[in-house]
Design an enzyme around this catalytic site. Structure first.
Site, PDB file in Angstrom:
ATOM      1  CB  CYS A 152       7.643 -19.907  12.444  1.00  0.00           C
ATOM      2  SG  CYS A 152       9.054 -20.939  12.877  1.00  0.00           S
ATOM      3  NE  ARG A 187       6.415  -2.202   2.482  1.00  0.00           N
ATOM      4  CZ  ARG A 187       5.431  -1.345   2.229  1.00  0.00           C
ATOM      5  NH1 ARG A 187       4.247  -1.773   1.818  1.00  0.00           N
ATOM      6  NH2 ARG A 187       5.600  -0.044   2.393  1.00  0.00           N
ATOM      7  CB  SER A 188       7.013  -6.373  10.186  1.00  0.00           C
ATOM      8  OG  SER A 188       6.622  -7.722  10.048  1.00  0.00           O
ATOM      9  CG  ASP A 210       4.385  -0.087   5.525  1.00  0.00           C
ATOM     10  OD1 ASP A 210       4.152   0.739   4.598  1.00  0.00           O
ATOM     11  OD2 ASP A 210       5.507  -0.241   5.999  1.00  0.00           O
ATOM     12  CB  ILE A 211       1.898   3.569   8.297  1.00  0.00           C
ATOM     13  CG1 ILE A 211       3.338   3.306   8.742  1.00  0.00           C
ATOM     14  CG2 ILE A 211       0.928   2.889   9.250  1.00  0.00           C
ATOM     15  CD1 ILE A 211       3.655   3.891  10.107  1.00  0.00           C
TER      16      ILE A 211
END
Length: 334
Positions: A152, A187-188, A210-211
């Site tokens: 979603c 970037r989960s 991301d980190i």
């Protein structure tokens, strides 16, 4: 009369997500009218997370406004597995949403996989995730009747880019982001990586940040690849890639994070999908369009997904989700 000191410069348009949500809601309501009864969405809440409860309440409100039936079932962690399995076989339940985290470990991933693929409105089951990354857009590639469900929040970001005409409808379906360079900060596995993959599969060059570093998602030079490929960039920092991007999308959940807007190129489009404010007010000095939140769109996309599931199950030619398949969109091939 002079403009207020904090007013956005005339060069920046602040676009509220409600405008996109309202348009999508109209299309969703057209789809509901083709059904014999309201679609029934069941939400499972098995945690005490205030954010999850708020999301459930927002979902219920949006369902009721659009002619859907919504049931919130609060269960204990020890009972959630059986509750999902029961809903899978309940003919009165059309769609299932589970509010995570519950166990906050791999057991949550297991729960995602036991939701029936025909009721998974979030698109989190393995088959949907596999197809998304492989750029397979139908459950039945031969007949192309059953379209895949997309997660979603990534899809909500895409619907906003479509609304903003970032998608070029002159180009062939599947290539309509060709020529765009996009930065996604997050970037989960739930949002950031799927979003980067979807954008790259539609032709964009995407820098995923991301980190741990920066990855480059593309379909190769000249879009020669069918699906995206990922290159891990070495010795490359945010300051090296952001000036190349005409679209910047950020979703860092921490309240202390602020995107360095000095890196933006003039006229970039900026979208914030975090519940926190990733961009400070100074973003309006560089951006041409700024979208401060997307929550309202995410919930309407959830309802669109439910209509898609119902359409996939039907053998007749009445397609309740057809109203949402506007020419030029991610889902519509015409």
């Amino acid at each position: 009369m002079s403009a207020p000191k904090d007013a956005a410069p005339a060069s920046c348009k602040v676009m509220l997500s409600k405008h996109v949500a309202n348009r999508l809601s109209q299309e969703v309501q057209e789809g509901v009218k083709t059904l014999e009864k309201p679609p029934h969405l069941v939400g499972f809440l098995a945690n005490d997370d205030p954010a999850a409860l708020m999301y459930a309440q927002m979902t219920q409100k949006t369902c009721e406004e659009n002619g859907f039936k919504y049931s919130l079932r609060e269960v204990g962690r020890d009972d959630i597995e059986e509750a999902i399995l029961s809903a899978n076989t309940d003919s009165e339940v059309d769609g299932i949403i589970v509010y995570y985290p519950i166990f906050n470990n791999r057991q949550d991933q297991y729960l995602q996989q036991i939701v029936d693929v025909g009721k998974d409105v979030e698109g989190l089951s393995h088959r949907y995730i596999f197809n998304m990354y492989q750029n397979i857009r139908f459950l039945d590639p031969e007949t192309k009747r059953q379209k895949c469900i997309l997660p979603c929040t990534p899809l909500a970001n895409i619907k906003i880019l479509e609304y903003l005409n970032i998608y070029n409808t002159i180009l062939p379906y599947g290539n309509r982001l060709f020529g765009h360079t996009i930065c996604v900060v997050n970037r989960s596995e739930v949002v950031g990586r799927p979003l980067a993959a979807l954008l790259a599969n539609d032709g964009a060059c995407v820098y995923s940040v991301d980190i741990t570093g920066i990855h480059k998602f593309t379909r190769g030079e000249g879009l020669k690849k069918h699906r995206h490929e990922v290159e891990v960039l070495k010795d490359v920092e945010l300051k090296d890639v952001v000036p190349l991007c005409d679209v910047v999308i950020s979703g860092v959940p921490g309240d202390k994070y602020k995107f360095d807007t000095s890196l933006l190129r003039e006229g970039a489009v900026c979208v914030n999908f975090s519940s926190e404010k990733n961009f400070g007010p100074e973003v309006k000095e560089k951006a041409s369009i700024f979208v401060p939140s997307i929550g309202k769109v995410t919930i309407v996309v959830l309802l669109r997904n439910l209509l898609r599931l119902i359409q996939n199950r039907r053998a007749d030619d009445i397609k309740p989700a057809a109203a949402t398949e506007r020419p030029g969109t991610l889902e519509a091939a015409s």
